[in-house]
Design a protein around this motif. Structure first.
Motif, short mmCIF file in Angstrom:
data_model
loop_
_atom_site.label_atom_id
_atom_site.label_comp_id
_atom_site.label_asym_id
_atom_site.label_seq_id
_atom_site.Cartn_x
_atom_site.Cartn_y
_atom_site.Cartn_z
N ARG A 172 0.79 -1.21 -0.06
CA ARG A 172 0.00 -0.04 0.17
C ARG A 172 0.82 1.27 -0.13
O ARG A 172 0.55 2.14 -0.67
CB ARG A 172 -0.98 0.01 1.17
N GLU A 231 0.80 4.36 -2.80
CA GLU A 231 0.30 5.67 -2.36
C GLU A 231 1.58 6.47 -3.15
O GLU A 231 1.24 7.46 -3.50
CB GLU A 231 0.40 5.74 -1.12
N ALA A 235 1.01 6.79 -6.91
CA ALA A 235 -0.05 7.55 -7.06
C ALA A 235 0.44 9.21 -7.20
O ALA A 235 -0.24 9.97 -7.84
CB ALA A 235 -1.08 7.44 -6.29
N ASP A 236 1.22 9.45 -6.15
CA ASP A 236 1.66 10.76 -5.95
C ASP A 236 2.63 11.48 -7.05
O ASP A 236 2.57 12.55 -7.33
CB ASP A 236 2.41 11.14 -4.55
N LEU A 266 -3.19 0.57 -6.66
CA LEU A 266 -3.02 1.76 -7.33
C LEU A 266 -4.33 1.94 -8.10
O LEU A 266 -4.69 3.33 -8.21
CB LEU A 266 -1.97 1.71 -8.15
N ASP A 296 -7.27 1.54 -7.38
CA ASP A 296 -8.21 2.09 -6.42
C ASP A 296 -8.16 3.71 -6.14
O ASP A 296 -8.86 4.42 -5.96
CB ASP A 296 -8.43 1.32 -5.17
N LEU A 297 -6.76 3.99 -5.99
CA LEU A 297 -6.37 5.40 -5.82
C LEU A 297 -6.42 6.20 -7.14
O LEU A 297 -6.83 7.40 -6.87
CB LEU A 297 -4.97 5.43 -5.24
N ARG A 298 -6.05 5.87 -8.26
CA ARG A 298 -5.83 6.20 -9.51
C ARG A 298 -6.57 5.65 -10.50
O ARG A 298 -5.79 5.16 -11.40
CB ARG A 298 -4.46 6.93 -9.81
#
Length: 741
Positions: free
Chosen positions: A119, A123, A126-127, A149, A151-153
């Motif tokens: 995770r 993250e 994604a940043d 990833l 889910d985040l982006r």
């Protein structure tokens, strides 16, 4: 919030290591390893960002620019290094994925750390990624990152490449968290593997462990209320090296001088053998050293005329299995040196160090024989580095058949490292190889390595990742004119518009999976069912075009009534009519018949005492070496090719087979004859071998030519394996049925 980088690589390690000195000061140095060597030039060209661990625990470091890319350190605590990296990654996944050479351990604490660290990597990626960017996740330590990833982006295009083998279902199923790992990987749009077999293993795992729909190598992931359905492709993309760099490095006077110096420092042995590996139980280092020691004991090699240099780079030294391996290797080296070494001349020079690329190039150049004896390896880039450094076409590569490189490096001496006697024979053959044969083999190896370099690998993967969903279903790798689905639609339109088409297929490796015993070969039931459906379509003609004899093809193929049969690579013709084979008689003139008999007698004598076999056909003789040892296979292939140079003989070399024909016809000739005879508008032909490549080259540019499996090709399209061919045939049958009035 999105970052600014259009390409982000996510890997367990950065391409540089952070070193913390006793006084608290820090410095960065280049990391060793094949992944860094493979990806560094790609990232420098793209001006991308690389997310990874800095190599030291409990150290926070800011992102910085270095080596032509943005480097983004991910911090790991000492406990996480122990549990996520040394534990789950290297004591659970690594042995499990390498056929349980060493037993894996399963601990819930390790799994929890693996999830937590994955995770954190997701993250960080994604940043850094810009809106709509491409993120390329690397290897088994980060198998959960693609789904996290996504889910985040959800705007990102996500690729994942698996550098190590992916095991069969029966082994993978031992993992308690198997479903979670599969779901993590399915967050990617494209999942790359080293070998087609690894991709097939993954798809089989998906079929068994999930309810998802699969079609060939394409997996459909259903949508949710917030997201649309999407497809995930599993494909083979064999990795390579920056071969031009190694070639250029080996040509410099400094490296060549260093190579001469190395040989002088070792006492100028007549033959210098070399092994270069991480100190890992999958690399077969003990097997290699054992074989060399026995050759010394038997007097087949002797000190100081022969010497072995073994470079074993430090690896995972906190893992108990690796500590034990180091003790065993060093004990074995010490015993052999004690028994066979002389004052000033050791039998084995053992180096437990990492070396810079220039020193490695000099070592490769200095060596006469390279020993790559992996028990299981995703690829093995050392083998390719050695070939790239052999600028004078001198040197022999002894290569394990269990390394992914064995699929590509024809020209090496393939060995089963578990067969110590066979390994010894291969080493002896390498040491005594005639210079002419050595140069021939090395030129072949160098052509492949220099053409298929790391830039081509990365471009192929990234181009495939950029494809629109639904393009080229079941493709192993995209080809420049990708669009098989559109081509099938055009064929269906043509047939339903009153036109005609010929669907022609090879048998072995296309309708039927390749097996060691050709008599046991059978077509996939799904392919047989699809052909039965297609046989009833007006305007569509079916043909099987094979190297098998027509009678054998009729017996094994299960083809429907009316199918044309072409056997012996075009020399025999027939058709299935009234439930029986109607053959077109083939007669040879006396001179050709006598020549075929002489060739057959010579091959029969050559294979005596081996497990190879000779097949006698009406117009040819065929050498089959699939069940032979690697040494016998290489020797017999050379014998067959020498016979093929006789006047009036045409030699055709394929996968573990050489066919010597006295009638000069080809599959391409046969297909052209069928086209004229049936007066068809278009032709679809699928094949998997060099004889099919010759046919692809002679067909029309607008024909639908399909390569089955990996390898360079002249075909317009590519599918993974016979399963994907069956899917293609079923898709074609469905499309034609859906247009029926």
């Amino acid at each position: 919030m999105s970052g600014r980088y259009g390409l982000v690589v996510v890997a367990n390690r950065l391409p540089v290591d952070l070193t913390v000195e006793d006084d608290g000061s820090t410095s960065w140095r280049r990391s060793p390893g094949g992944l860094v060597s493979a990806l560094e030039p790609v990232m420098q060209a793209a001006d991308g960002a690389w997310v990874g661990w800095a190599g030291s625990p409990d150290v926070e470091a800011d992102a910085f620019d270095g080596d032509g890319m943005r480097l983004v350190p991910v911090a790991l605590s000492a406990d996480e290094v122990r549990d996520y990296y040394e534990g789950f990654s290297n004591d659970t996944l690594w042995p499990l994925y390498h056929d349980v050479i060493s037993p894996p351990e399963f601990h819930r604490r390790w799994w929890d750390a693996y999830r937590r660290v994955n995770r954190r990597f997701a993250e960080a990626a994604a940043d850094q990624a810009a809106e709509g960017a491409t993120v390329w996740v690397q290897d088994y330590q980060l198998q959960l990152v693609p789904a996290l990833l996504r889910d985040l982006r959800p705007d990102l295009r996500i690729g994942y490449f698996h550098h190590i083998p992916f095991p069969p279902l029966e082994i993978f199923a031992q993992l308690p968290w198997r479903r979670q790992v599969v779901e993590g990987l399915l967050g990617a749009d494209l999942i790359g593997f080293q070998r087609a077999g690894d991709a097939s293993n993954f798809v089989r795992v998906v079929r068994r462990l999930t309810d998802l729909s699969t079609k060939g190598q394409v997996i459909t992931v259903p949508g949710t209320e917030e997201t649309a359905a999407r497809t995930v492709r599993a494909a083979a993309f064999p990795i390579s090296i920056d071969s031009a760099r190694f070639d250029a490095m080996a040509r410099t006077e400094a490296v060549r001088a260093r190579a001469r110096e190395i040989r002088r420092d070792l006492g100028d042995p007549s033959v210098l053998l070399l092994g270069v590996d991480r100190l890992d139980y999958t690399k077969g280092i003990r097997h290699r050293i054992k074989a060399f020691g026995e050759l010394l004991e038997e007097g087949r090699l002797a000190v100081p005329e022969a010497a072995l240099v073994q470079v074993a780079s430090p690896s995972r030294e906190n893992v108990e299995a690796y500590q034990q391996l180091r003790d065993e290797v060093e004990t074995l080296v010490g015993r052999i040196n004690g028994e066979h070494g002389q004052i000033g001349s050791a039998a084995i020079y053992y180096m437990h160090h990492s070396y810079p690329p220039e020193e490695m190039a000099a070592l490769y150049l200095a060596a006469d024989v390279m020993l790559v004896t992996a028990l299981r390896d995703g690829m093995n880039l050392v083998a390719k580095e050695f070939v790239a450094a052999c600028t004078d076409d001198r040197g022999v590569l002894v290569l394990s058949e269990f390394a992914g490189a064995a699929d590509e490096l024809a020209g090496s001496l393939l060995v089963n490292p578990h067969d110590i006697d066979g390994l010894k024979d291969a080493i002896e053959r390498a040491v005594t190889m005639e210079p002419r044969e050595m140069r021939r083999r090395m030129r072949k190896l160098r052509r492949r390595v220099l053409e298929d370099d790391v830039t081509k690998w990365s471009r192929t993967f990234l181009d495939a990742l950029a494809l629109r969903p639904g393009q080229s279903p079941g493709a192993v790798m995209p080809t420049p004119q990708d669009g098989l689905a559109d081509a099938l639609t055009a064929l269906v339109d043509r047939v339903h518009g009153g036109g005609s088409a010929l669907l022609a297929l090879d048998f072995d490796g296309v309708l039927a999976p390749l097996v060691d015993d050709p008599d046991a070969s059978r077509p996939l039931p799904a392919a047989v069912d699809a052909l039965a459906t297609l046989a009833g379509v007006p305007g569509l003609h079916l043909a099987l075009v094979s190297g098998r004899a027509v009678a054998d093809l009729a017996d094994k193929a299960g083809a429907p009534e009316g199918t044309r049969l072409v056997g012996s690579h075009g020399a025999e013709r027939g058709a299935l009519e009234g439930g029986a084979l109607r053959r077109e008689e083939l007669t040879l003139d006396p001179a050709r018949s006598a020549l075929r008999s002489r060739i057959g007698d010579a091959l029969d004598a050559a294979v005596e005492g081996t497990s190879a076999r000779v097949e006698h056909k009406p117009a040819s003789v065929v050498l089959h070496t699939r069940t032979a040892t690697s040494d016998d296979a290489a020797r017999l292939t050379d014998v067959a090719l020498d016979l093929g140079r006789r006047e009036g003989v045409d030699a055709m070399q394929g996968k573990d087979v050489v066919e010597l024909s006295v009638l000069h016809v080809t599959k391409g000739d046969a297909l052209a004859d069928l086209r004229r005879e049936l007066d068809v508008d278009t032709l679809l032909y699928a094949g998997d071998d060099v004889t099919d490549e010759r046919a692809f080259a002679t067909l029309r540019p607008d024909d639908l030519t399909v390569r089955v499996g990996p390898g360079s090709t002249k075909a317009r399209f590519r599918v993974a394996d016979p399963d994907a061919v069956a899917d293609l045939l079923m898709s074609l049958a469905d499309r034609l049925r859906s247009r029926e009035p």
